[in-house]
Design an enzyme around this catalytic site. Structure first.
Site, short mmCIF file in Angstrom:
data_model
loop_
_atom_site.label_atom_id
_atom_site.label_comp_id
_atom_site.label_asym_id
_atom_site.label_seq_id
_atom_site.Cartn_x
_atom_site.Cartn_y
_atom_site.Cartn_z
N HIS A 1 -0.36 -2.29 4.83
CA HIS A 1 -0.72 -1.08 4.12
C HIS A 1 -0.77 -1.34 2.62
CE1 HIS A 1 0.31 3.16 2.71
NE2 HIS A 1 -0.83 3.30 3.37
N ASP B 1 -7.53 0.76 -0.30
CA ASP B 1 -8.05 2.11 -0.56
C ASP B 1 -9.18 1.97 -1.58
OD1 ASP B 1 -6.14 3.29 1.06
OD2 ASP B 1 -4.76 3.66 -0.59
N HIS C 1 -4.95 3.33 -5.07
CA HIS C 1 -4.43 4.35 -4.17
C HIS C 1 -5.17 5.67 -4.34
CE1 HIS C 1 -1.75 6.98 -2.05
NE2 HIS C 1 -1.27 7.54 -3.14
N GLU D 1 -5.29 -3.75 4.01
CA GLU D 1 -5.93 -2.46 3.76
C GLU D 1 -6.16 -2.21 2.29
OE1 GLU D 1 -5.22 2.32 4.22
OE2 GLU D 1 -3.77 0.96 3.31
#
Length: 340
Positions: A28, A57, A70, A55
């Site tokens: 994450h 964002d 983020h 991952e």
């Protein structure tokens, strides 16, 4: 269209087929419990700890580049406030119905963002991460390159799981994310059903659009509270019913849900009895990814304090297909060494 089953993604760049572990461990924002999130240091550490996917964002720059943060408001995750030349760009915007004040990526070119440095978002919880002060802002293409370098270094498949953040907001600003995403995926040969990529979004419309633009796997994100920003008349709770899951299966391959939608937390703060979401989703032909597994007690139910491995193992036993974790090394160890 049904594109893939999570555990059988293929190696990047025309390597021989290779079955990935089941369940998958998705880092994450990288190993964000041990390095500032979305940085090269976080992604490299996650790969070295055994993560199957990393991952990023994704948000947009003023000149149309996908960068990895983020949120599009970057005061919490960069040193932008320390740059006097950008002081006049501090403003207030409405993002998904909420007023947010700060500095926004859509007001900066990529070249300008390159002058910033990443900062730890949760310094009080993760003070060790504040020592990493020289990490720059990455583009989506650079994260793909990190994954490919990691695949070459480790001999394992390293996939990428990009999340589109606030696409309706960016579309209104004249920065459509779907076209930018597809352009990067196509440039890196990641458009096929068996590509090691998993495209996520909390909104519905962008995933429906992407269903017609790429064969790459799609994941509908949901959480136990709230509604999609682009469909406020539909709750995530309704989308998690058998009828709602059947609708999701018409455009996506998986759901990504917060842990409370699978194992609710009781009034006492302890974990409760599991819901039927995993079997219901599997019956609809959808894979299930749970988020987010963190080691700090503030993120754990009362009966799993200081026991992230045990919390993970509970979800593995329930049949989840993948997990997002800030501590991918712990998630890999809990999966690969289930006993005691």
């Amino acid at each position: 269209m049904i594109r893939f089953i999570l555990p059988v993604l293929l190696l990047i760049a025309a390597s021989p087929a290779f079955a990935m572990p089941d369940p998958l461990v998705i880092a994450h924002r990288g190993a964000s419990g041990e390095r500032p999130e979305h940085t090269r240091a976080a992604y490299d550490l996650a790969i070295d700890q055994g993560a199957d996917m990393i991952e990023p964002d994704l948000v947009m720059t003023r000149d149309g580049h996908l960068v990895v943060r983020h949120e599009n408001e970057i005061s919490e995750t960069t040193d932008v406030a320390d740059h006097p030349g950008f002081a006049d760009r501090r403003t207030t915007r409405t993002i998904d119905g909420m007023a947010v004040t700060g500095w926004f990526t859509e007001d900066f070119t990529l070249a300008e963002l390159r002058t910033l440095r990443a900062r730890e978002r949760l310094p009080s919880l993760r003070p060790g991460n504040t020592a990493f002060t020289e990490e720059s802002i990455l583009t989506f293409a650079e994260v793909i390159a990190i994954a490919r370098a990691g695949s070459a270094r480790t001999g394992r498949t390293i996939g990428v799981a990009p999340e589109l953040k606030h696409p309706t907001h960016f579309a209104a600003a004249g920065l459509p994310m779907e076209a930018a995403l597809v352009a990067v995926l196509a440039a890196h040969d990641l458009m096929a059903a068996d590509s090691p990529v998993l495209i996520q979004c909390f909104e519905v419309g962008p995933l429906r659009a992407l269903n017609g633009l790429t064969d790459a796997p799609l994941l509908q994100l949901m959480w136990s509270l709230g509604v999609p920003a682009d469909q406020p008349d539909v709750t995530y709770a309704a989308m998690a019913t058998p009828a709602g899951l059947a609708q999701i299966a018409t455009y996506a391959d998986a759901i990504g849900v917060d842990t409370a939608m699978i194992v609710p937390v009781t009034a006492s703060g302890a974990s409760g009895a599991p819901t039927t979401l995993i079997p219901d989703a599997h019956a609809a032909g959808l894979q299930v990814v749970a988020w987010t597994f963190r080691a700090e007690d503030v993120f754990l139910p009362a009966d799993y304090r200081s026991d992230l491995p045990g919390w993970l193992k509970r979800f593995y036993a329930l049949g989840v297909d993948a997990v997002f974790s800030d501590f991918p090394g712990v998630a890999v160890a809990a999966r690969d060494h289930p006993l005691p």
